[in-house]
Design an enzyme around this catalytic site. Structure first.
Site, PDB file in Angstrom:
ATOM      1  N   CYS A  77       0.832  -1.204   0.000  1.00 34.47           N
ATOM      2  CA  CYS A  77       0.000   0.000   0.000  1.00 34.47           C
ATOM      3  C   CYS A  77       0.868   1.256   0.000  1.00 34.47           C
ATOM      4  O   CYS A  77       1.571   1.517  -0.967  1.00 34.47           O
ATOM      5  CB  CYS A  77      -0.971  -0.040   1.168  1.00 34.47           C
ATOM      6  SG  CYS A  77      -2.391   1.073   0.963  1.00 34.47           S
ATOM      7  N   GLU A  84      -2.606  -9.507   2.954  1.00 33.60           N
ATOM      8  CA  GLU A  84      -2.943 -10.259   4.172  1.00 33.60           C
ATOM      9  C   GLU A  84      -4.438 -10.509   4.270  1.00 33.60           C
ATOM     10  O   GLU A  84      -4.894 -11.335   5.080  1.00 33.60           O
ATOM     11  CB  GLU A  84      -2.439  -9.517   5.410  1.00 33.60           C
ATOM     12  CG  GLU A  84      -3.275  -8.353   5.872  1.00 33.60           C
ATOM     13  CD  GLU A  84      -3.119  -7.109   5.010  1.00 33.60           C
ATOM     14  OE1 GLU A  84      -3.865  -6.140   5.226  1.00 33.60           O
ATOM     15  OE2 GLU A  84      -2.256  -7.109   4.096  1.00 33.60           O
ATOM     16  N   HIS A 118      -3.911  -5.047  -0.069  1.00 32.95           N
ATOM     17  CA  HIS A 118      -3.510  -5.682   1.188  1.00 32.95           C
ATOM     18  C   HIS A 118      -3.569  -7.205   1.046  1.00 32.95           C
ATOM     19  O   HIS A 118      -4.626  -7.814   1.229  1.00 32.95           O
ATOM     20  CB  HIS A 118      -4.424  -5.223   2.331  1.00 32.95           C
ATOM     21  CG  HIS A 118      -4.118  -3.849   2.807  1.00 32.95           C
ATOM     22  ND1 HIS A 118      -3.343  -3.598   3.917  1.00 32.95           N
ATOM     23  CD2 HIS A 118      -4.457  -2.643   2.317  1.00 32.95           C
ATOM     24  CE1 HIS A 118      -3.222  -2.294   4.091  1.00 32.95           C
ATOM     25  NE2 HIS A 118      -3.896  -1.693   3.124  1.00 32.95           N
TER      26      HIS A 118
END
Length: 359
Positions: free
Chosen positions: A243, A327, A325
């Site tokens: 990001c 994750e 993102h």
């Protein structure tokens, strides 16, 4: 319920229902996420912003601390069509003003048409439209929050996964989500979380295998120390970023960034891999993007909706970054392999450019 007023850039004031008292100001943005309100509210990337939820009901599955991405709520205020009492009470405990019974469809349309805008909020028994307008007058642009990194970064180095025997990661904390650290630790890495303005001596002290720049709020051009750190190590260590981290890495390697009209915020952003043609759905939260990646990076993934860069790979250096993102908190789980690819760089032979630098 107490009265509540939302003053939008240009002077238009909207009245709603107060759910958590107080005054606030910030950049008004929206998220299209239909789940993950706990993760969104505790995401440091929302620092100095006022968050509008486009999904109509927020709080229908409660509030659980194990879902939090940090130790506090980061948006300056919260707007919604309807907030459950549990979420409203949580925000009140955190001291974050909240307003519901708003036409959030209209607010989202305004932001999409006019871009992210400045906003003032006033909630309370004695709140007035003038109070909200006064907050609006005091609002400043995101690019003027020059010290925003210090508001969300660790003050001292933290170590996670100290007993692991995998790669040692120097994570520059510009406002990292907890799930990013967890994703690395779960893969046997030892993660040293460094301050946003960490110096080369901090990286050298831990004998890092990888330099990793986190997500975070604000304008990437205000993270000068992080940019300098990447420049220091780009030909010595593998570099990764998520990001804001992608934007910082690009700036460090001669690229440019720009502010987007209303950004990408949600869990339903499609991204295409330019080599394989595979499209994945991603979680995103950013208002800036890479414009030109610079001569040492190439675009490997793009956003299907607006063609903005979503992934960068090093041309002559070991660099791997993602704008989204990977994750995936709160989801979807299409992009977990990014962390495997990052950690694999620690074991891969270094590029010819890096080796030449050592000669």
């Amino acid at each position: 319920m107490p009265p509540a007023y939302v003053a939008l850039e240009g002077g238009h004031v909207i009245e709603g229902r107060g759910r958590s008292p107080g005054t606030a100001r910030g950049e008004l943005v929206f998220t299209t996420a239909y789940t993950g309100y706990e993760e969104s509210l505790t995401d440091p990337s929302y620092e100095e912003q006022i968050l509008t939820f486009s999904y109509p009901l927020i709080g229908n599955y409660g509030v659980r601390e194990e879902r939090f991405e940090s130790d506090r709520v980061h948006p300056r205020a919260v707007l919604a069509r309807e907030l459950t009492d549990e979420v409203a009470d949580w925000l009140a405990d955190e001291g974050v003003p909240a307003v519901d019974h708003l036409d959030t469809r209209d607010i989202v349309t305004d932001v999409r048409d006019g871009g992210a805008m400045q906003c003032g909020i006033a909630v309370g028994e004695h709140a007035t439209p003038e109070d909200a307008l006064a907050e609006l007058e005091r609002c400043i642009a995101m690019s003027d929050h020059t010290e925003i990194g210090a508001q969300v970064s660790v003050a001292e180095t933290e170590i996670h996964g100290a007993d692991n025997d995998g790669a040692t990661v120097a994570l520059v904390d510009c406002g990292t989500k907890g799930s990013i650290i967890e994703s690395l630790v779960e893969r046997d890495a030892t993660v040293h979380v460094l301050a946003h303005d960490a110096a080369p001596a901090d990286v050298d002290a831990i004998d890092a295998d990888i330099l990793f720049v986190s997500n975070g709020p604000g304008d990437p051009q205000n993270y000068r120390a992080a940019v300098s750190l990447v420049q220091e190590y780009v030909d010595e260590l593998p570099i990764a970023g998520i990001c804001l981290g992608q934007q910082i890495v690009s700036l460090a390697l001669g690229g440019t960034t720009e502010k987007m009209a209303f950004g990408h915020r949600g869990v339903n952003q499609p991204v295409i891999d330019l080599e394989t043609g595979t499209v994945v759905m991603t979680t995103q939260n950013h208002g800036y993007t890479v414009d030109d990646p610079g001569p040492r990076l190439e675009v490997s993934q793009r956003n299907v909706n607006d063609d903005t860069p979503e992934g960068l790979d090093g041309v002559d250096c070991s660099v791997l970054t993602r704008q989204y993102h990977p994750e995936a908190n709160p989801g979807p789980e299409d992009t977990f392999d990014f962390f495997d690819d990052v950690l694999a760089m620690a074991d891969a032979p270094r590029t010819s450019a890096a080796l030449a630098c050592d000669d």
